[in-house]
Scaffold this motif. Structure first.
Motif, PDB file in Angstrom:
ATOM      1  N   ARG A  84       4.716   9.823  11.202  1.00  0.00           N
ATOM      2  CA  ARG A  84       4.939   8.702  10.284  1.00  0.00           C
ATOM      3  C   ARG A  84       5.514   7.532  11.079  1.00  0.00           C
ATOM      4  O   ARG A  84       6.502   7.691  11.789  1.00  0.00           O
ATOM      5  N   MET A  85       4.879   6.367  10.959  1.00  0.00           N
ATOM      6  CA  MET A  85       5.391   5.167  11.649  1.00  0.00           C
ATOM      7  C   MET A  85       6.210   4.317  10.689  1.00  0.00           C
ATOM      8  O   MET A  85       5.862   4.201   9.499  1.00  0.00           O
ATOM      9  N   PHE A  86       7.249   3.667  11.230  1.00  0.00           N
ATOM     10  CA  PHE A  86       8.032   2.700  10.464  1.00  0.00           C
ATOM     11  C   PHE A  86       8.111   1.415  11.289  1.00  0.00           C
ATOM     12  O   PHE A  86       8.946   1.299  12.181  1.00  0.00           O
ATOM     13  N   PRO A  87       7.218   0.446  11.028  1.00  0.00           N
ATOM     14  CA  PRO A  87       7.227  -0.809  11.803  1.00  0.00           C
ATOM     15  C   PRO A  87       8.490  -1.615  11.479  1.00  0.00           C
ATOM     16  O   PRO A  87       8.764  -1.909  10.313  1.00  0.00           O
ATOM     17  N   MET A  88       9.270  -1.943  12.505  1.00  0.00           N
ATOM     18  CA  MET A  88      10.561  -2.623  12.308  1.00  0.00           C
ATOM     19  C   MET A  88      10.482  -4.113  12.637  1.00  0.00           C
ATOM     20  O   MET A  88      11.256  -4.905  12.110  1.00  0.00           O
ATOM     21  N   SER A  89       9.626  -4.495  13.543  1.00  0.00           N
ATOM     22  CA  SER A  89       9.462  -5.895  13.947  1.00  0.00           C
ATOM     23  C   SER A  89       8.096  -5.995  14.608  1.00  0.00           C
ATOM     24  O   SER A  89       7.425  -4.982  14.809  1.00  0.00           O
ATOM     25  N   PRO A  90       7.648  -7.225  14.950  1.00  0.00           N
ATOM     26  CA  PRO A  90       6.345  -7.331  15.620  1.00  0.00           C
ATOM     27  C   PRO A  90       6.285  -6.484  16.891  1.00  0.00           C
ATOM     28  O   PRO A  90       5.214  -6.048  17.290  1.00  0.00           O
ATOM     29  N   THR A  91       7.429  -6.236  17.496  1.00  0.00           N
ATOM     30  CA  THR A  91       7.429  -5.569  18.803  1.00  0.00           C
ATOM     31  C   THR A  91       8.208  -4.265  18.817  1.00  0.00           C
ATOM     32  O   THR A  91       8.558  -3.768  19.879  1.00  0.00           O
ATOM     33  N   ARG A  92       8.474  -3.705  17.644  1.00  0.00           N
ATOM     34  CA  ARG A  92       9.236  -2.442  17.615  1.00  0.00           C
ATOM     35  C   ARG A  92       8.779  -1.573  16.460  1.00  0.00           C
ATOM     36  O   ARG A  92       8.663  -2.043  15.325  1.00  0.00           O
ATOM     37  N   THR A  93       8.541  -0.305  16.744  1.00  0.00           N
ATOM     38  CA  THR A  93       8.052   0.641  15.752  1.00  0.00           C
ATOM     39  C   THR A  93       8.777   1.971  15.946  1.00  0.00           C
ATOM     40  O   THR A  93       8.831   2.485  17.064  1.00  0.00           O
ATOM     41  N   ILE A  94       9.327   2.502  14.850  1.00  0.00           N
ATOM     42  CA  ILE A  94       9.917   3.845  14.901  1.00  0.00           C
ATOM     43  C   ILE A  94       8.827   4.848  14.504  1.00  0.00           C
ATOM     44  O   ILE A  94       8.101   4.611  13.531  1.00  0.00           O
ATOM     45  N   VAL A  95       8.705   5.945  15.235  1.00  0.00           N
ATOM     46  CA  VAL A  95       7.743   6.994  14.890  1.00  0.00           C
ATOM     47  C   VAL A  95       8.503   8.309  14.708  1.00  0.00           C
ATOM     48  O   VAL A  95       9.202   8.752  15.614  1.00  0.00           O
ATOM     49  N   GLU A  96       8.370   8.888  13.509  1.00  0.00           N
ATOM     50  CA  GLU A  96       8.932  10.221  13.260  1.00  0.00           C
ATOM     51  C   GLU A  96       7.793  11.222  13.324  1.00  0.00           C
ATOM     52  O   GLU A  96       6.802  11.086  12.592  1.00  0.00           O
ATOM     53  N   CYS A  97       7.933  12.236  14.161  1.00  0.00           N
ATOM     54  CA  CYS A  97       6.850  13.217  14.330  1.00  0.00           C
ATOM     55  C   CYS A  97       7.351  14.604  13.959  1.00  0.00           C
ATOM     56  O   CYS A  97       8.359  15.066  14.482  1.00  0.00           O
ATOM     57  N   ASP A  98       6.620  15.249  13.021  1.00  0.00           N
ATOM     58  CA  ASP A  98       6.949  16.618  12.604  1.00  0.00           C
ATOM     59  C   ASP A  98       5.924  17.595  13.165  1.00  0.00           C
ATOM     60  O   ASP A  98       4.720  17.333  13.099  1.00  0.00           O
ATOM     61  N   TRP A  99       6.401  18.728  13.664  1.00  0.00           N
ATOM     62  CA  TRP A  99       5.525  19.840  14.009  1.00  0.00           C
ATOM     63  C   TRP A  99       5.677  20.868  12.897  1.00  0.00           C
ATOM     64  O   TRP A  99       6.780  21.384  12.661  1.00  0.00           O
ATOM     65  N   LEU A 142       0.847  -1.198   0.000  1.00  0.00           N
ATOM     66  CA  LEU A 142       0.000   0.000   0.000  1.00  0.00           C
ATOM     67  C   LEU A 142       0.886   1.253   0.000  1.00  0.00           C
ATOM     68  O   LEU A 142       2.097   1.168   0.143  1.00  0.00           O
ATOM     69  N   TRP A 143       0.263   2.408  -0.119  1.00  0.00           N
ATOM     70  CA  TRP A 143       0.986   3.671  -0.056  1.00  0.00           C
ATOM     71  C   TRP A 143       1.390   3.970   1.388  1.00  0.00           C
ATOM     72  O   TRP A 143       0.554   3.954   2.278  1.00  0.00           O
ATOM     73  N   VAL A 144       2.657   4.233   1.590  1.00  0.00           N
ATOM     74  CA  VAL A 144       3.109   4.654   2.921  1.00  0.00           C
ATOM     75  C   VAL A 144       3.891   5.955   2.783  1.00  0.00           C
ATOM     76  O   VAL A 144       4.532   6.208   1.772  1.00  0.00           O
ATOM     77  N   CYS A 145       3.812   6.753   3.832  1.00  0.00           N
ATOM     78  CA  CYS A 145       4.446   8.065   3.802  1.00  0.00           C
ATOM     79  C   CYS A 145       5.933   7.927   4.136  1.00  0.00           C
ATOM     80  O   CYS A 145       6.304   7.310   5.128  1.00  0.00           O
ATOM     81  N   ALA A 146       6.795   8.509   3.299  1.00  0.00           N
ATOM     82  CA  ALA A 146       8.232   8.293   3.449  1.00  0.00           C
ATOM     83  C   ALA A 146       8.944   9.508   4.045  1.00  0.00           C
ATOM     84  O   ALA A 146       9.458   9.448   5.161  1.00  0.00           O
ATOM     85  N   VAL A 147       8.997  10.611   3.309  1.00  0.00           N
ATOM     86  CA  VAL A 147       9.754  11.784   3.782  1.00  0.00           C
ATOM     87  C   VAL A 147       8.991  13.072   3.504  1.00  0.00           C
ATOM     88  O   VAL A 147       8.125  13.129   2.628  1.00  0.00           O
ATOM     89  N   ARG A 148       9.347  14.124   4.235  1.00  0.00           N
ATOM     90  CA  ARG A 148       8.892  15.466   3.913  1.00  0.00           C
ATOM     91  C   ARG A 148       9.611  15.892   2.633  1.00  0.00           C
ATOM     92  O   ARG A 148      10.845  15.821   2.555  1.00  0.00           O
ATOM     93  N   SER A 149       8.870  16.279   1.629  1.00  0.00           N
ATOM     94  CA  SER A 149       9.475  16.602   0.331  1.00  0.00           C
ATOM     95  C   SER A 149      10.558  17.665   0.462  1.00  0.00           C
ATOM     96  O   SER A 149      11.600  17.595  -0.190  1.00  0.00           O
ATOM     97  N   SER A 150      10.325  18.636   1.343  1.00  0.00           N
ATOM     98  CA  SER A 150      11.296  19.719   1.466  1.00  0.00           C
ATOM     99  C   SER A 150      12.598  19.265   2.121  1.00  0.00           C
ATOM    100  O   SER A 150      13.584  19.993   2.101  1.00  0.00           O
ATOM    101  N   ASP A 151      12.604  18.068   2.715  1.00  0.00           N
ATOM    102  CA  ASP A 151      13.869  17.529   3.245  1.00  0.00           C
ATOM    103  C   ASP A 151      14.860  17.281   2.106  1.00  0.00           C
ATOM    104  O   ASP A 151      16.072  17.230   2.337  1.00  0.00           O
ATOM    105  N   LEU A 152      14.324  17.046   0.923  1.00  0.00           N
ATOM    106  CA  LEU A 152      15.172  16.789  -0.250  1.00  0.00           C
ATOM    107  C   LEU A 152      14.947  17.940  -1.234  1.00  0.00           C
ATOM    108  O   LEU A 152      14.214  17.815  -2.212  1.00  0.00           O
ATOM    109  N   ALA A 153      15.549  19.074  -0.951  1.00  0.00           N
ATOM    110  CA  ALA A 153      15.191  20.302  -1.665  1.00  0.00           C
ATOM    111  C   ALA A 153      15.898  20.435  -3.008  1.00  0.00           C
ATOM    112  O   ALA A 153      15.284  20.851  -3.993  1.00  0.00           O
ATOM    113  N   SER A 154      17.158  20.050  -3.078  1.00  0.00           N
ATOM    114  CA  SER A 154      17.914  20.353  -4.294  1.00  0.00           C
ATOM    115  C   SER A 154      18.271  19.078  -5.049  1.00  0.00           C
ATOM    116  O   SER A 154      18.318  17.988  -4.473  1.00  0.00           O
TER     117      SER A 154
END
Lengths: 372, 372, 372
Positions: B287-302, B30-42
């Motif tokens: 944005r969540m990045f599930p790494m294993s059944p018991t571990r998930t990385i969450v990146e949060c932008d304000w 499915l579609w998953v959210c990867a990066v903020r577009s402006s993080d890759l500006a040039s």
């Protein structure tokens, strides 16, 4: 498709099931190189090694012969020897219940041993309840062991490994069994053992990652591996004096080699776990110990004439050359390992023409797995 | 039973087999959210991310477009890029055998590339042997990727995610694509990704663990989630000036929003891995990045208006509010994870009426797993 | 073969599948010893323990009774109690959504609890939605729990365990329930739980590894275990004053024991996880907690008369004796564990005549696994 072939699928490099099958069909079934015989020089000298999933004890007997056994007490399974190497006098005693074995594996003593009887009520056979023996032979100054109950003919291993040298006597002329170890380095590589073999078999990567090696063997810049051409080897560059990191002179050439072998580099693979590099004044001998699908220990010996080692001459420039090659290769293998789990590698990667002989290695692996 | 429903069985939250099926059917399909577009500006700016089991390379091309590729050399599988983010000039060169790819994935160079031929003996197709492309689209200022060869319509993702906001234009009024990142915090959570979603979807726990959040949104003390009521959102308390940790004023409201959206908090889930909180003056984007059944990385932008970020105004009081909420939530999820393996949870736990909409999420997961 | 029998195959000691089956059929199905009852002396005193795969909460009620529950909130599965032991006043409150349970497990409070209704729209049953109870009984001053919904008769456990003592009243004469804990030591052993039991059951190893024990019980040099002879026990040496590390005198013999029990050592196994040693002036009580196929926690209590403990008399010499025995035994078990994966142990090891009763334990294990 002309020109391009494929590798094994990625699963072969990461799957626990494949690795278990390889341990069963390859490492615990074929001849693998264990130790340099001279490491165990005197009676009672021993080394403990992991071969496949087994702990194997190699020990020199009072009769001067090297023998190998499973490192396990026959009684209740305690590990007989916990030190990785050392020296005993005349026996190994299990510290759990004091079953005691001679250097030839015979059960010498046990508490109440007189009351232990066999089926017919007679005294037990001291060899039947002795240590489980492992087949052992010696070649090139190394002890090779085979955990199978029916080891394949060792002569076939030799013939197959030396085929690309052309002349069957070529390797004997280096007198490898009589050389001494000038340097040993142990590498712990985070990659499947097959990636390390594939890397060793091809030279398409030489111009990318081996500047020092290409410096002494300029034809390697073309990317064709020495192993792909029977009997030719790779010629030293015209301004190369010796197989050293800076191309300066090494030592006198080994006495037995021919003019044709001088100023040339040869490389052979003794499947499943040995690579040997032959240059006029020394030998570089790699033994691999696959520990998991993604981890392999490599022990590398640099072998020189007994005179060179005894005199204490500086071997560092020749050691440094292949030590750098090893580090460059193992970094590349570690960088390749993660992709083995990707959907991009499900059906394998690409072999360019200069890598086509790697496909034969893949067929060899698959045929052994299929036999089981 | 009126009033009480059950969750998924515990096995769904601990089983390696279920997680592998989720990677296959959900994260890599499915579609998953990867990066903020402006993080890759040039042009040449890149970021490497794990999506499902794959290492994905996102890079902005010389034509200004963002693209995504599997981060794997087509030849023998070496990882092309090992840095997590950075900047290249015009290509990625594999360090193993020097295959070199343009920012659009085309195979630009390789040793002896002239001698590589296709089936008919002609030159090879430089795109066919280029990097494996991954579908990419942009929405709300983020790059969303889909590893499937046949990505589902992205419009359906948008429609489904914004349904509870009532008005389909509601989210556009915040102008999220034009906002700037004021703060980013990365959380490493020892819990299954579904526990994190379930937590985000209900507010029955708000009065127990979120004193600061209930302080600004007093109706949350009732335990009813904003997401359960179409179009309403949660109203700020009468003595709350802004969505900050102490209820003091934030910034000017975003220019596009309606009166109805002012002084209100909305929350949506973009399945499978994104949560978005909308308040008048900023957006909190997880944005969540599930790494294993018991571990998930969450990146949060304000995210704040470009003016606020450019002026260097202090955003710490609004960041602190939801950072505390995140820490409170993730601690609760980590406390819940161990019970998923218990016999008490074999048939799942209990959903009270205020949590009934979580069952729809469970049905969504199961339906995706069933389709494979 | 007369005289020699075999153990279980090595796979029983390393396989995850076997261990899971044991958790299911043995540790989570039979009575296992949890805590010393006096550890939880006052109402609200609790301890959290892992039994099989479950986190179990033991707590003393306001009515003075010990009870056990699964340590999991009935609502969404958060771990109710995260401390390993402690004291609450009158309830456990889940920190996630504030469901609150009494010391008898009853659901006392929850947000909006009034609106939660059962099938018929009535108020919910506070016990049905209370903590999941675990069966508990007390014997020898310990709380024994059984996770099965249909626990086997506890009287059968007692009869089976005390059979080798001969007289069914023998164990009661020690008055173990009324003794106090003089010392507790916890061991973390890298070995399968069955190796620890097998070790405990035989004394063929005593002369090899237990010099202090053989010093006080000289007949153990013969290698015959106390457990193999019904009703006999092992007699103290003629120059042994007490069961201490140096054979010096211990304390007054426990008041209830017979002349026959004086100056004798008895040992029993309460399958699956308890060993008890009985000597005239104290009791050594081991509880095992199997954590994985290759890891077992052992808690060992040294129990003395209340007078001895209250007076603060020095128990170190009697503690030191069996502490050394434990360390010697567990080292032997850890040395044996690795061989369990070897081809040499595929069909098991050897039991000499003095170890033949271990085969009955193996049959007991296999029969329980077969029943499932």
């Amino acid at each position: 498709m002309t020109g391009l072939r494929t590798t094994l699928g990625g699963d072969y490099y990461v799957s626990d099931a494949v690795f278990t099958a390889e341990q069963d069909a390859i490492f615990e079934n074929l001849w693998v190189c264990a130790v340099r015989s001279s490491d165990l020089a005197s009676p009672g000298a021993f080394r403990k090694l992991q071969i496949g999933r087994e702990s194997v004890l190699l020990v020199r007997g009072r009769d001067g012969l090297l023998r190998a056994f499973l490192n396990i007490c026959r009684h209740r399974g305690a590990q007989l020897c916990t030190e990785s190497e050392g020296q005993v006098k005349r026996s190994f005693r299990c510290p759990y219940h004091s079953w005691t074995y001679g250097l030839d594996g015979k059960l010498m003593a046990a508490p109440n041993i007189g009351s232990l009887t066999d089926d017919s009520g007679g005294a037990i056979d001291r060899y039947r309840y002795g240590l489980v023996p492992v087949a052992l032979t010696e070649w090139l100054g190394y002890a090779w062991v085979c955990l199978s109950d029916t080891p394949p003919p060792f002569d076939d291993v030799v013939a197959e490994a030396t085929r690309t040298l052309g002349d069957p006597d070529a390797i004997d002329r280096y007198g490898i069994g009589g050389l001494d170890v000038g340097k040993r380095i142990v590498y712990d590589v985070a990659a499947n053992w097959k990636l390390i073999i594939e890397n060793f078999m091809e030279c398409y990567h030489c111009s990318s990652i081996h500047p020092e090696l290409v410096g002494v063997l300029p034809e390697f810049a073309r990317g064709v591996a020495a192993q792909a051409n029977v009997g030719l080897g790779a010629e030293f560059g015209s301004d190369t004096a010796g197989f050293t990191v800076d191309g300066t002179a090494g030592f006198d050439r080994l006495p037995g080699i021919t003019e044709e072998q001088d100023r040339r580099y040869y490389a052979i693979t003794v499947k499943p776990t040995v690579f040997i590099n032959l240059v006029p004044d020394h030998i570089i001998f790699h033994r691999m110990f696959p520990m998991s699908p993604t981890r392999t220990i490599v022990e590398c010996d640099w072998l020189y004439s007994a005179d060179v080692v005894a005199s204490g001459r500086d071997v560092s420039r020749s050691v440094e050359l292949f030590h750098r090659v090893n580090e460059q290769d193992f970094e590349a293998c570690e960088r390749t390992q993660p992709a083995m789990a990707s959907r991009a590698y499900r059906n394998g990667g690409i072999l360019v023409p200069a890598e086509h002989h790697i496909a034969e290695f893949h067929e060899w692996v698959v045929s052994h797995l299929d036999e089981r």
